[in-house]
Design a protein around this motif. Structure first.
Motif, short mmCIF file in Angstrom:
data_model
loop_
_atom_site.label_atom_id
_atom_site.label_comp_id
_atom_site.label_asym_id
_atom_site.label_seq_id
_atom_site.Cartn_x
_atom_site.Cartn_y
_atom_site.Cartn_z
N LYS A 1 31.30 30.32 36.00
CA LYS A 1 31.12 31.21 37.14
C LYS A 1 31.66 30.57 38.41
N LEU A 2 31.41 29.29 38.58
CA LEU A 2 31.95 28.60 39.74
C LEU A 2 33.47 28.62 39.68
N SER A 3 33.99 28.43 38.51
CA SER A 3 35.43 28.45 38.33
C SER A 3 35.98 29.83 38.70
N GLN A 4 35.30 30.88 38.27
CA GLN A 4 35.74 32.23 38.60
C GLN A 4 35.64 32.47 40.11
N ALA A 5 34.55 32.04 40.70
CA ALA A 5 34.38 32.19 42.14
C ALA A 5 35.45 31.39 42.89
N ALA B 1 38.20 32.90 45.39
CA ALA B 1 38.35 32.34 46.74
C ALA B 1 39.79 31.92 47.00
N LYS B 2 40.43 31.35 45.99
CA LYS B 2 41.83 30.92 46.13
C LYS B 2 42.75 32.13 46.32
N ILE B 3 42.48 33.20 45.57
CA ILE B 3 43.28 34.42 45.68
C ILE B 3 43.17 35.00 47.09
N ASN B 4 41.97 35.00 47.64
CA ASN B 4 41.73 35.61 48.94
C ASN B 4 41.96 34.66 50.11
N THR C 1 32.09 46.36 37.93
CA THR C 1 32.01 47.19 36.73
C THR C 1 31.83 48.67 37.04
N ALA C 2 32.00 49.07 38.29
CA ALA C 2 31.86 50.48 38.67
C ALA C 2 32.93 51.32 37.97
N ARG C 3 32.53 52.53 37.56
CA ARG C 3 33.46 53.42 36.86
C ARG C 3 33.47 54.77 37.54
N ASN C 4 34.65 55.36 37.58
CA ASN C 4 34.81 56.71 38.12
C ASN C 4 36.05 57.32 37.49
N GLY C 5 35.86 58.04 36.41
CA GLY C 5 36.99 58.62 35.70
C GLY C 5 37.93 57.56 35.18
N ARG C 6 39.19 57.62 35.59
CA ARG C 6 40.18 56.64 35.14
C ARG C 6 40.19 55.38 35.99
N CYS C 7 39.36 55.36 37.03
CA CYS C 7 39.32 54.21 37.94
C CYS C 7 38.19 53.27 37.53
N TYR C 8 38.40 51.98 37.80
CA TYR C 8 37.43 50.97 37.37
C TYR C 8 37.36 49.84 38.37
N GLY C 9 36.18 49.29 38.53
CA GLY C 9 36.01 48.03 39.23
C GLY C 9 35.70 48.13 40.70
N ARG C 10 35.73 46.97 41.29
CA ARG C 10 35.35 46.81 42.69
C ARG C 10 36.24 47.62 43.63
N LEU D 1 39.92 43.52 32.61
CA LEU D 1 38.96 44.04 33.59
C LEU D 1 38.20 42.94 34.33
N SER D 2 38.62 41.70 34.17
CA SER D 2 37.91 40.57 34.79
C SER D 2 37.97 40.66 36.32
N PRO D 3 36.94 40.13 36.98
CA PRO D 3 36.94 40.11 38.45
C PRO D 3 38.16 39.42 39.05
N VAL D 4 38.61 38.35 38.43
CA VAL D 4 39.77 37.62 38.94
C VAL D 4 41.00 38.53 38.90
N ASN D 5 41.20 39.22 37.78
CA ASN D 5 42.35 40.12 37.67
C ASN D 5 42.23 41.29 38.65
N GLN D 6 41.02 41.80 38.84
CA GLN D 6 40.83 42.89 39.80
C GLN D 6 41.22 42.46 41.21
#
Length: 131
Positions: A42-46, A50-53, A77-86, A98-103
């Motif tokens: 999780k720290l690695s993902q965070a 952080a590096k991306i942003n 993980t929010a969903r709305n029809g064909r749309c997904y994520g944050r 669908l990973s947070p990093v990829n989003q």
């Protein structure tokens, strides 16, 4: 012979105590090690997010967070029809990841190519209620 048996028995008791402690320590450390590995992941993902942003200005980070709140309430993980994520990107735009990093990566790419910045995307969202 009795001394030998006593010494042998004493060594066996000592060995079993040591072995018992070793088994007990390893089994008690097993789940903690797994939890530690998950926490470091999780720290690695965070850290990756952080590096991306990190390249975004303070105003762009604020605009990105503003859009994330309006689109999904910050949920990856929010969903709305064909749309997904944050950022409610089309699933096809996420290419099956669908990973947070990829989003985060894909959202930055999408906004940069379509609007030029998150500030401009926010301005568009305020006028149209989508981006």
């Amino acid at each position: 012979m009795k001394k030998f048996n006593f010494k042998t028995m004493l060594l066996l008791v000592l060995a079993s105590c040591v072995f018992g402690v070793v088994v007990n320590v390893t089994t008690s450390l097993g789940p903690q090690t797994a939890i530690t590995a998950q926490a470091s992941k999780k720290l690695s993902q965070a850290q990756q997010i952080a590096k991306i942003n990190a390249k975004l200005s303070k105003a762009n980070r604020a605009a990105k967070n503003w859009i994330a709140y309006r689109e999904s309430g910050y949920s990856y993980t929010a969903r709305n029809g064909r749309c997904y994520g944050r950022y409610q990107l089309l699933r096809s735009y996420l290419h099956g990841n669908l990973s947070p990093v990829n989003q985060e990566k894909r959202a930055n790419t999408y906004v940069a190519s379509r609007y030029g910045s998150w500030v401009k995307a926010k301005r568009f969202w305020q006028h149209h209620h989508w981006y």
